[in-house]
Design a protein around this motif. Sequence first.
Motif, short mmCIF file in Angstrom:
data_model
loop_
_atom_site.label_atom_id
_atom_site.label_comp_id
_atom_site.label_asym_id
_atom_site.label_seq_id
_atom_site.Cartn_x
_atom_site.Cartn_y
_atom_site.Cartn_z
N ARG A 244 -8.95 9.14 -1.37
CA ARG A 244 -8.32 7.85 -1.57
C ARG A 244 -9.11 6.74 -0.86
N ASP B 173 1.07 6.59 -5.35
CA ASP B 173 0.11 7.61 -4.94
C ASP B 173 0.86 8.93 -5.06
N CYS B 174 0.68 9.64 -6.17
CA CYS B 174 1.51 10.82 -6.40
C CYS B 174 0.87 11.72 -7.44
N GLY C 46 2.73 -0.13 -6.49
CA GLY C 46 1.73 0.83 -6.02
C GLY C 46 2.28 2.25 -6.03
N ASN D 55 -2.56 4.93 5.80
CA ASN D 55 -2.85 5.50 4.48
C ASN D 55 -4.33 5.78 4.28
N ALA D 56 -5.17 4.79 4.63
CA ALA D 56 -6.61 4.96 4.39
C ALA D 56 -7.30 5.33 5.69
N ARG E 242 -3.61 14.45 -8.66
CA ARG E 242 -3.18 13.31 -7.83
C ARG E 242 -3.78 12.02 -8.37
N ASP F 183 0.86 -1.18 0.00
CA ASP F 183 0.00 0.00 0.00
C ASP F 183 0.90 1.24 0.00
N PRO F 184 0.89 2.06 -1.06
CA PRO F 184 1.85 3.17 -1.12
C PRO F 184 1.41 4.36 -0.27
N PRO F 185 2.27 4.87 0.60
CA PRO F 185 1.93 6.11 1.31
C PRO F 185 1.84 7.25 0.30
N PRO F 186 1.09 8.31 0.61
CA PRO F 186 1.04 9.43 -0.31
C PRO F 186 2.45 9.88 -0.67
N ASP F 187 2.62 10.30 -1.91
CA ASP F 187 3.90 10.75 -2.43
C ASP F 187 4.83 9.59 -2.80
N TRP G 64 -6.68 0.32 0.02
CA TRP G 64 -5.75 -0.18 -1.01
C TRP G 64 -6.34 -1.35 -1.81
#
Lengths: 314, 307
Positions: free
Chosen positions: B100, B55-56, B53, A176-177, B67, A131-135, B103
Amino acid sequence: MTTFSEVTAERQIKSAPLSHVSVEVGHLYLEDYQLGADRLREQFALVTPWLETVRRDWRARVPGGRARVSTCFLIDDCFGRFSTPAEVVPMIRKAADDNGLTIDYLARESACVSADGVPLAKLVADRLVPDPPPDTRGWRRSTSETGWLANGVRSPMPRSGQAMRGPLRWEPPSQNAKRGHSIFVDVELWKDGPDGRVWSCPFLASVWQLLRLGLLRNEGELPVQPVSAGDAFPADWDELPPVVRLNPAATPFSAYTTMSVLSTRFLQVELAVRTILSQVSVDPEVLGQVQERSADERLRLAEQLVDRVSYVFL
Amino acid sequence: MLIMGEVRTGLLQNSAEVPESDLSSVLGLLAGERVRISRRPILHALSPDLLTGVDCLLPSAAQAKIRGVGTVVSRCSITGGRVVQSSSYVRVTKAETGHRLPWSHYLARPGVIEVLGKAAAADLADGFLAFGLPGEHLDVGSISDRLMDTVQAAESLDRASPFRSTQTRLRWVAASGEPGVRFVLGEGVERRVRITYEGEFSTAVLDLCEDLALHDWLLTTLLVIVERARIGAAPRAEVSARLAPAVDALLHLWMPGARIHPSLAPLWESLELAPGFTRQWQSLVERVRDQFAVNTLALLLRETNPV
């Protein structure tokens, strides 16, 4: 019309037979075993009414009331081995029978590491998409190197030398969510030691859930096929097939959904399992097969995998 | 809305052609998943798809803050046991909500990036094809790079390449519409391709982009080899020695359109009319062969009429 194809260039994915729900009626640890058959009987007595509820619920959902409910039981042989299948299995069956409960399938947890030569744990580990953190813009140091998987961003660590430059301000981790506030979860998936990799209990429990959901494939084949058992069981755990069919009339081992009736002491493990499952990428073709089959039965499955996994904690 | 991707093409770091028997271990990046190998009309091996994955912010020509959250699909291929390509792409769609989601929502849509908020396809496409520094933006290149490094580091490779060459980077955007293709050759290693296709997107578009990248790289690489050979300036034997790697490793790999879906074949054919990749390739190949012929003749003459 001319056609040409090459077998090695094609992907062929077997489909799994599926029940509607796979109910886990118990999970046996060494310490439970040490408490004897009475402890098991007590556990099954607690589980039986819930199993009935699940059956009733599915009968109401399925056209014609023909619900396919299979039950399973997991024996923990990874974290301390005890006794022999020849002794333990009949004891479990007897305790279940005494409560009018039929255990359809029995599995050993070590099968979630590797079953019939297929490295199931590795198979799942390779399919983790954190799960990618923002940025997160592209490639980053991943779980495959650290062995840890989180649902957000960890608290920043002071870099060496930074401590010299005055007091450090603590910064919180972040989910994250999140909804307003975070519930940050960080799960250890494995430890590498002198004897090789030791998979954590939540990781193996995630493999177990994926097996029950019929979502794993090895080179397109089903990795674990339940083996029918007679009344005799081996004296060594390694000789017990990964998944044994105890009830010849059982509906398939794998199912569209899973339900696990567990003691509340498994709550943390299962939170970790859900953290892992929500970051596993399942073959889209396999997901498509399950989707199609359920649609043929006029069933609506939850789109997200974790929503197909439910529990009763007792 | 829009599909965008990048293909990096380079020479496999191995002195000899990698045999078919080694391809599965070199490209076996995912336990339990087979490397797909085809032998006709040319040996081609394709790794399983991998997901990353992200998020950017997405690239925007208008510098808009767009985004996106989702996964990038990557795969790696080896053609003729010589040329390695790592290819990553995403389908950009509009999210149904402005925030968002968990996931697992994105994992149920592999290869899709959902845009939170407003975005125009044309702005994204222009931004992506501008090849700006990634900065705060989606860095597809870092994923392709990593994949390429992983493959090049495979144990069965000896990490000695038969000649020096550079990697090319081909970025492509695709959208549905009247079928067409525009190929823009950059000054350095950058190439830009815009594709419009009929109907639903399928990986056939990706196959086409990889095929274009492969042949553009072959042409680019052969041009460099011919240039370095200093035909007319260096002694004939030296010229031949410098051209030899091309004969050993490259000349037989030219098979444009061999691996693409018939529905997209007209797009390749239109590029053959102008600029005419095969025309240039043929002329280069003839030049290389002529050099060998002339050199052989010179050697024969020297043998029959020693000075």
